[in-house]
Design a protein around this motif. Structure first.
Motif: not given
Lengths: 232, 788
Positions: B103-108, B143-146, B161-169, B178-179
């Motif tokens: 899957n494609l993930f986008v972060q900024e 359901k928002s966990n990754i 150290d990216v706990l809580g960071e958002e990323l988009v699939m 959210y990581v």
């Protein structure tokens, strides 16, 4: 004097698939402590077979063989090996030195198998090498020595464990007359010091060093000449 | 005394340099192979086993009967894990997990395609991958966990150290996660190479996945951890009817299979575990031991051949007081010293060749310098090799009859000559077996790669239909078909590279109600048959102009047609999931799996919306330009996704990567075996030539030519080599028949494989021996006879 070697009705057969050859037939000999005995006879008469049995390298097929105080005719290879160690020294026509070992190491070998401590070994090896007048070549390998020198190393090896008997098989066979003479003198010297010597030879000249000559023919003792002790 | 042995050994090495070199080289080669194989086997045996409490972890799988056969699938109903945990008291933890997908993930500004799957919270409690950041207790509960691996985190964020960071699939929708945890680098001896894990609930609740909530469909996998001291066999028997109790018509019989065994013993034939990767492990272990034995045989051979030289030493040592035991010890220590030196060279070779070996085996092995076990293994190999190689010379030489020492003619007995020939025979039997097998494997793989598959795999491009391309496929198709070098475009749910979706729910007039056959179901778009190049035997392809005929019809293959028309030759329809389908076309049978498997019945249905795999038929001499055009069009329609494609012929060839690996390994082992055997032959013929100096001298005096003298020596070896070819070919035939039986479609073992291998072996052996015998034959007899 006490017998060191005595055989009674000694017999040895060689059997191949089709032929049975009697190598030794009814041999009776007695050799006393301190004697110098020569065994003579034509090729194939059984000299080497006899020497093998006397030297505890082989067993007779029948008869008795008394070596020092043991009846050894039925000894296993292991028992013979134990008895041989330190009691019998061998001198060969072709010297039979180990090519990969130096003179010193060749002479040291019997002491290693007798588990003599290293200080004692060193002392004894140097003593015999000096005596054989070969100390200066102790770090040389056999091929770097002349035939006479090699045979002196071989004699040093034979006597280093101070055996009571030396068996010599044509000890001068591969040497020129001067070197041969020197070897015979050394054997005579050892005999004078009390070592029993049994020597197989073709040379009447060498045989003259012995006290007694046993003549073999077709596996049998044909004559025994007891001589006066004399020097050429 | 030990010093004395060392001296003799090293001086002997220096003196007999050729023998020393052959022995050292041969043993080093043997040890090298044994070390590489040892590392490989160790890695295989530890695969997927290094998890806490792995002995309690079981995969729940299902046997399903179709026709006369029982198939075993890892796919289970998507609700099984939860129900098992609730109902079965033995189950401590249970998780459903899905197949791997990209899957494609986008972060900024960073866009990365990652591979991963969906799982329930228990997953990381059952398989306790090491956590770098995060709390194991809370993982995947929302359901928002990754969960990301360390490498994935670095790809996306450049740090861990990216706990809580958002990323988009981005798939068919756009969702934020959210990581929640970052995993340490996955262990190299684990086969499941994922980069992220998402909560199973996400896919479970997806409107398209209604089937995951039902007991009549199988898809995801189920993993359980049983409570300590549970009788797993009883548990497995206890859950056999678990699915049937919830769905009456189910033909699934559940089993619980040890997770740790799945990698090596994961192949099931007719409902019974049979073979699997463990067969390769066994095969290569045997090869490793064989190569090592061959090297040992060389050593024995040369040592006994040189025995005449050593016999004098043995005689003298015995005369001055050596016992057999001390001589045996001496010779064994000599071979151990040599083996030790050889092992140093072998280790060096392992270090140098490790990258190539890794490429060949598809592994990432390295020498575990810090592990005591490795050094222990090495020590055992050295002791084993040294002792095996030295044992024969030691016992043989120490038994030299000392009586001959006076006659100066100590000789090897006749039995030894035979033993020596026997050893050469054994080597060449192995060499022949390997060479003939290599030829067979080559032929079979070529056959598989070139076989007519029932569709045209050349110039057939395939690509995943992601993002906007999936949504606007027809626009994409139209644009592409305007290109003069693109013949046609279609899509399917199936990539034609293995089973995908199948069903036993097919019935037809006159069908035995107790008989169920497994039909592969492929949803396709219009023009699929034409695009992939399948042959229509009857009827026609799905056609947009036919409307309902196509929508309610079905195209089937010949296998399916035979089944449906078995009782009724005039049958024109069948029913699928109780829905009547007219047969609108029949295609010739085709392979949608590797040729290990039989061709199976297939049903094509028109269902473009499900089809995520695009197929593009090219007709071009200029692939690069055409590809560039496709990429441009794809980028225009679908700017978010990188253009990904592959060619069907490459994909198909990739299905045989394991076979190709086997082929390459067999090839290299054959070369090595031949090399080591010839080293032995070289040394031995040198010795025989030496022994026959007198005979050759006499023959020459009597007028023999060089050629006839060559024959005196070569003849002995050629006879041995010929016999070994006969035996080796027989063994290869036997092994290869067994190997070929693993293919549903295979070549015949052709008679010409044997003369081909024989010619290779004979010519190499002949050249090796001639190298020595030629020299012997040219010696002036005056010189050779003088030495006697």
């Amino acid at each position: 004097m006490q017998n060191i070697i005595k055989t009674v009705n000694l017999k040895k057969l060689y059997t191949t698939e089709e032929v049975e050859t009697t190598a030794l037939d009814d041999i009776q000999i007695e050799i006393k402590k301190g004697e110098f005995v020569a065994i003579m006879g034509p090729s194939g008469c059984g000299k080497s077979t006899l020497l093998n049995i006397i030297g505890l390298l082989d067993n007779p097929d029948s008869g008795e063989y008394h070596f020092i105080d043991h009846e050894v005719a039925k000894f296993s290879e292991r028992q013979r090996s134990q008895l041989r160690k330190g009691n019998i020294g061998f001198v060969f026509q072709s010297f039979n030195l180990i090519d990969e070992l130096t003179c010193y190491e060749n002479v040291e070998l019997p002491l290693l198998y007798l588990k003599i401590p290293s200080d004692e070994r060193k002392r004894r090896v140097e003593e015999v090498l000096t005596r054989m007048n070969i100390m200066h070549r102790k770090d040389h390998f056999p091929q770097q020595l002349s035939g006479g020198q090699q045979q002196r190393v071989a004699i040093a090896r034979a006597i280093v464990a101070r055996p009571s008997v030396i068996l010599a098989d044509e000890p001068t066979g591969n040497l020129d007359s001067a070197n041969g003479e020197e070897v015979m003198r050394l054997l005579e010297e050892l005999n004078n010091e009390g070592t029993t010597i049994v020597m197989v030879t073709h040379s009447p000249h060498d045989a003259n060093y012995a006290h007694r000559i046993i003549n073999l023919f077709d596996g049998k003792v044909v004559t025994e000449n007891i001589k006066e002790q004399f020097h050429v | 005394m030990l010093k004395n042995y060392f001296k003799i050994a090293f001086r002997g090495f220096a003196k007999h340099k050729l023998t020393f070199f052959i022995n050292l080289f041969g043993l080093a080669l043997g040890l090298w192979v044994a070390m590489l194989i040892g590392l490989w086997v160790q890695d295989e045996l530890s695969m997927n086993r290094d998890f806490k409490d792995i002995d309690q972890v079981y995969r729940v799988m299902g046997h399903q009967r179709y026709g006369d056969e029982i198939y075993t699938f890892a796919s289970t109903p998507g609700v099984l894990a939860k129900e098992l945990k609730e109902v079965q008291p033995e189950v401590e933890l249970a998780t459903t997990f899905t197949w791997m997908e990209k899957n494609l993930f986008v972060q900024e500004d960073t866009r990365v395609k990652l591979e991963g799957f969906y799982a329930e919270p228990d997953y990381l409690h059952i398989l306790q991958y090491e956590l770098l950041h995060g709390d194991r207790e809370k993982i995947l509960t929302e359901k928002s966990n990754i969960v990301l691996t360390k490498e994935a985190a670095i790809k996306l964020f450049g740090r861990t150290d990216v706990l809580g960071e958002e990323l988009v699939m981005k798939d068919d929708t756009v969702r934020s996660f959210y990581v929640q945890a970052v995993l340490e680098t996955l262990p190299s001896n684990s086969t499941w190479k994922f980069e992220y894990i998402l909560p199973y609930q996400v896919t479970f609740d997806h409107p398209n996945n209604e089937w995951m909530r039902r007991w009549d469909s199988n898809g995801p996998n189920t993993l359980v951890r049983l409570r300590p001291n549970t009788n797993a066999e009883a548990f497995s028997e206890g859950i056999a009817g678990f699915v049937k109790e919830r769905y009456e018509n189910s033909n699934v019989t559940l089993i619980a299979y040890p997770q740790k065994e799945l990698y090596l013993r994961g192949k099931f034939v007719d409902g019974k575990q049979q073979g699997g990767r463990i067969e390769y492990v066994r095969l290569f272990s045997i090869i490793g031991i064989f190569v090592l034995l061959i090297a040992c045989i060389n050593f024995m051979n040369l040592s006994t051949a040189k025995s005449q030289k050593r016999a004098k030493e043995v005689g003298v040592r015995k005369v001055v007081g050596a016992e057999n035991s001390s001589l045996i010890f001496q010779f064994l220590s000599e071979s151990l010293i040599l083996t030790f030196i050889a092992s140093l060279f072998a280790l060096l070779l392992v270090i140098i060749t490790m990258p190539v070996f890794n490429e060949l085996t598809g592994k990432t092995l390295s020498i575990p310098y810090s592990e005591g076990g490795f050094w222990l293994y090495l020590l055992i190999i050295i002791l084993f090799t040294g002792t095996v190689a030295g044992s024969y010379p030691a016992f043989y030489l120490s038994a030299t009859k000392v009586v001959a020492v006076f006659k100066n003619n100590m000789k090897a007995g006749k039995n030894v000559v035979w033993a020596r020939k026997g050893l050469v025979l054994a080597q060449f039997i192995l060499a022949t077996t390997l060479i003939v097998s290599t030829v067979v494997i080559y032929q079979q793989i070529n056959y598989a790669l070139q076989k007519d598959l029932g569709y045209v795999k050349e110039q057939l491009l395939t690509m995943p239909l992601e993002g906007q391309i999936g949504a606007n496929f027809n626009a994409f198709k139209t644009r592409l078909e305007q290109h003069p070098e693109i013949k046609s475009v279609s899509r399917s749910t199936h990539n034609l590279l293995g089973r995908n979706s199948n069903t036993g729910g097919v019935s037809w007039e006159g069908k035995d109600p107790n008989f169920t056959a497994l039909f592969e179901i492929m949803f396709v778009d219009y023009g699929f048959i034409e695009t992939v190049g399948m042959k229509l035997v009857k009827g026609e392809d799905f056609n947009i102009n036919k409307g309902a005929d196509s929508l309610q019809g079905a195209i089937i293959n010949e296998k399916a047609y035979q089944l449906i028309t078995q009782g009724n030759p005039d049958a024109t329809s069948f029913s699928l999931y109780d829905e009547e389908r007219n047969i609108t076309g029949v295609v010739a049978d085709f392979h949608f799996q590797s040729v290990h498997e039989n061709m199976e019945p297939v049903i094509f249905l028109l269902g473009p919306d499900y089809a995520g795999q695009g197929f593009i038929r090219l007709n071009t001499a200029n692939i690069q330009n055409t590809l560039a055009s496709i990429e441009n069009i794809a980028a225009e329609i679908n700017p978010d996704f990188p253009f990904q494609y592959s060619f069907m012929d490459d994909n198909y060839a990739r299905m045989y990567s394991e076979d190709v690996r086997l082929r390459d390994l067999a090839k290299y082992f054959s070369i090595l075996t031949i090399l080591i055997s010839c080293l032995g032959l070289l040394g031995l013929s040198a010795h025989i030539a030496e022994q026959k100096t007198k005979e050759i001298g006499i023959r020459k005096v009597l007028g023999a030519s060089t050629l006839s003298i060559l024959n005196v020596i070569n003849k002995e070896f050629l006879i041995i080599v010929l016999i070994s070819i006969a035996i080796g070919s027989g063994m290869a035939y036997w092994f290869m028949q067994d190997w070929l039986s693993g293919y549903a479609y295979s070549i015949e073992f052709e008679w010409w494989f044997i003369p081909l291998a024989a010619m290779v072996i004979l010519s190499i052996a002949y050249m090796t021996v001639t190298l020595q015998s030629f020299r012997a034959a040219r010696v002036n007899p005056v010189n050779s006879l003088k030495t006697e």
